[in-house]
Design a protein around this motif. Sequence first.
Motif, PDB file in Angstrom:
ATOM      1  N   SER A   1       0.847  -1.193   0.000  1.00 42.29           N
ATOM      2  CA  SER A   1       0.000   0.000   0.000  1.00 42.29           C
ATOM      3  C   SER A   1       0.880   1.238   0.000  1.00 42.29           C
ATOM      4  O   SER A   1       2.052   1.192   0.379  1.00 42.29           O
ATOM      5  N   ARG A   2       0.281   2.350  -0.434  1.00 42.94           N
ATOM      6  CA  ARG A   2       1.045   3.587  -0.594  1.00 42.94           C
ATOM      7  C   ARG A   2       0.172   4.764  -0.211  1.00 42.94           C
ATOM      8  O   ARG A   2      -1.038   4.759  -0.424  1.00 42.94           O
ATOM      9  N   GLN A   3       0.807   5.816   0.329  1.00 41.57           N
ATOM     10  CA  GLN A   3       0.085   7.049   0.626  1.00 41.57           C
ATOM     11  C   GLN A   3       0.015   7.933  -0.617  1.00 41.57           C
ATOM     12  O   GLN A   3       0.978   8.041  -1.369  1.00 41.57           O
TER      13      GLN A   3
ATOM     14  N   ASP B   1      -3.898  13.777   0.442  1.00 42.57           N
ATOM     15  CA  ASP B   1      -4.490  13.883   1.783  1.00 42.57           C
ATOM     16  C   ASP B   1      -3.949  12.835   2.735  1.00 42.57           C
ATOM     17  O   ASP B   1      -4.586  12.481   3.738  1.00 42.57           O
ATOM     18  N   ASP B   2      -2.745  12.300   2.446  1.00 46.35           N
ATOM     19  CA  ASP B   2      -2.095  11.293   3.282  1.00 46.35           C
ATOM     20  C   ASP B   2      -2.913  10.014   3.432  1.00 46.35           C
ATOM     21  O   ASP B   2      -2.719   9.248   4.389  1.00 46.35           O
ATOM     22  N   LEU B   3      -3.822   9.776   2.488  1.00 48.39           N
ATOM     23  CA  LEU B   3      -4.616   8.549   2.540  1.00 48.39           C
ATOM     24  C   LEU B   3      -3.794   7.372   2.030  1.00 48.39           C
ATOM     25  O   LEU B   3      -2.948   7.514   1.158  1.00 48.39           O
ATOM     26  N   TRP B   4      -4.074   6.183   2.592  1.00 48.53           N
ATOM     27  CA  TRP B   4      -3.400   4.971   2.166  1.00 48.53           C
ATOM     28  C   TRP B   4      -4.257   4.237   1.136  1.00 48.53           C
ATOM     29  O   TRP B   4      -5.464   4.076   1.320  1.00 48.53           O
TER      30      TRP B   4
ATOM     31  N   ARG C   1      -6.052   0.551   8.386  1.00 49.72           N
ATOM     32  CA  ARG C   1      -5.994   1.985   8.132  1.00 49.72           C
ATOM     33  C   ARG C   1      -4.824   2.349   7.214  1.00 49.72           C
ATOM     34  O   ARG C   1      -4.896   3.317   6.464  1.00 49.72           O
ATOM     35  N   GLU C   2      -3.735   1.614   7.287  1.00 50.94           N
ATOM     36  CA  GLU C   2      -2.591   1.853   6.407  1.00 50.94           C
ATOM     37  C   GLU C   2      -2.545   0.825   5.295  1.00 50.94           C
ATOM     38  O   GLU C   2      -1.491   0.548   4.729  1.00 50.94           O
TER      39      GLU C   2
ATOM     40  N   SER D   1      -9.454   1.814   3.183  1.00 52.85           N
ATOM     41  CA  SER D   1      -8.703   1.916   4.435  1.00 52.85           C
ATOM     42  C   SER D   1      -9.141   3.096   5.294  1.00 52.85           C
ATOM     43  O   SER D   1      -8.683   3.237   6.427  1.00 52.85           O
ATOM     44  N   SER D   2     -10.016   3.952   4.761  1.00 48.56           N
ATOM     45  CA  SER D   2     -10.434   5.146   5.488  1.00 48.56           C
ATOM     46  C   SER D   2     -11.873   5.480   5.117  1.00 48.56           C
ATOM     47  O   SER D   2     -12.141   6.370   4.298  1.00 48.56           O
TER      48      SER D   2
END
Length: 451
Positions: free
Chosen positions: A52-54, A57-60, A217-218, A339-340
């Motif tokens: 996974s990668r960000q 908005d810093d989302l994964w 979440r990540e 994840s969010s």
Amino acid sequence: MGGDVSTGSADHDVIVVGGGIAGLGAAHTLAQRGVDVVVLEREDEAGGRMRSRQAWDDLWFDLGAEHLTSKDTAFLGYMRQYGLEDQKVTYLGTDTGMSFQIYRGGRSYEFDMVRPTKILRFGAISPRGRLQIVKLLPAMLAQMRRNRGSTFEPWRAAKVDDESMEEWVGRLAPEFLEYALEPMWDIVCGWDPADISRGFLLYVMTAYHQSTGFTLREGAGAITRALARALDVRTGTAVTRVDVHDRTVDLEPAAGGPSSRLRAKAVLVATPGHVVPELVSGLDPERTEFFAGVRYQAGDNCFFKLSDKAEELDLPTRGFYPRKEHGELSGVGYGVVPSSPEHRVLRAGLKGRFSTEFADRPDAELEAAIMARVSEVEPEIPPLVEDRLLCRWKAALPIFYPGYLRSLERFNALEAIPGVAFAGDYLALCATAAAHDSGQRAAAKLLADLS
């Protein structure tokens, strides 16, 4: 074939070639037993298709595998061990995390792939079509008996690995094929119904029933990152050759540098199955034939950030198109980030055969092709795109075509090679937990060899 695993000097007890979840999980098990094990990974980051990668908005975002299931108990164990339990979220924010919206005639209908009673009430299929599903039940009940409670042993369906899903279900329950199974497998794997054997379908439908989905979440890659940190993983290390006779591993030399070779007491090859013939030397004809028959489907995970104006529009949540509704567009929708769940993002993609067609083309061409199809069903969406993350795999998932399970059954019956093992999803199922399970079987085999 091969020799005593204790013969000769060795740089390591075990060398694992490939740092995906199969290789990482196997190495973790070996290291926990005190084995000196090193993982060689050609990419700059371990994790394979479970990364996974960000992004914005810093989302994964998951690059490949997107969800785990309640039957994946090993991953729950890693989450406890590495303090990731507080990251757990239900996949897509639904009750089970395993249901999808399927379009028919301009309307969407919920399809729950692991709740048989809900399938019988699936609104995209006519009452007559739902009655036809009952014709599949005798074969499903027979397969449940053959499964013997297993989850990652699809060769138990080799007996009925004689025709494709297209042929079998198309004959008995054609509406179920077109408005449930075809879009579902296109969503999950990018497969066409002709690519999937009846045996594989029966095994998956009976082995994964009543499971629920979740992620972190990540992203699912939080698990592979934790495993990689706990192990001796050497990224950016390309292996050019593995010899099964003397258990040596040749490494691609650095620019201008000399070539190097490592020797181990045992070697685990945890690469995609289709690269084994050109990577591994010394295989017998039976194994060579098996690996030559391993095939993969290309795949994409495509995420798009929309402008704030999207919140003012009544955009559809993520839904999927059967081929009879749209022959090229797999699905489109503005919904939660897996994840969010408090954030929303556009997901859109083409059907699996187009992933293969675009595999060697630039990202811009793929995005243009996707948006051209999206504009046909939701014309207001393309002008809203502000950013994108296109995650692409030439070899995303193995294809369990008619006859493959019988080939896998013969492969499993071959006499083992001392000090050598293989792992990967092509030996189990098209799932991260299945790949991990194959690594656990390989680790157990090598532990016995080393003892």
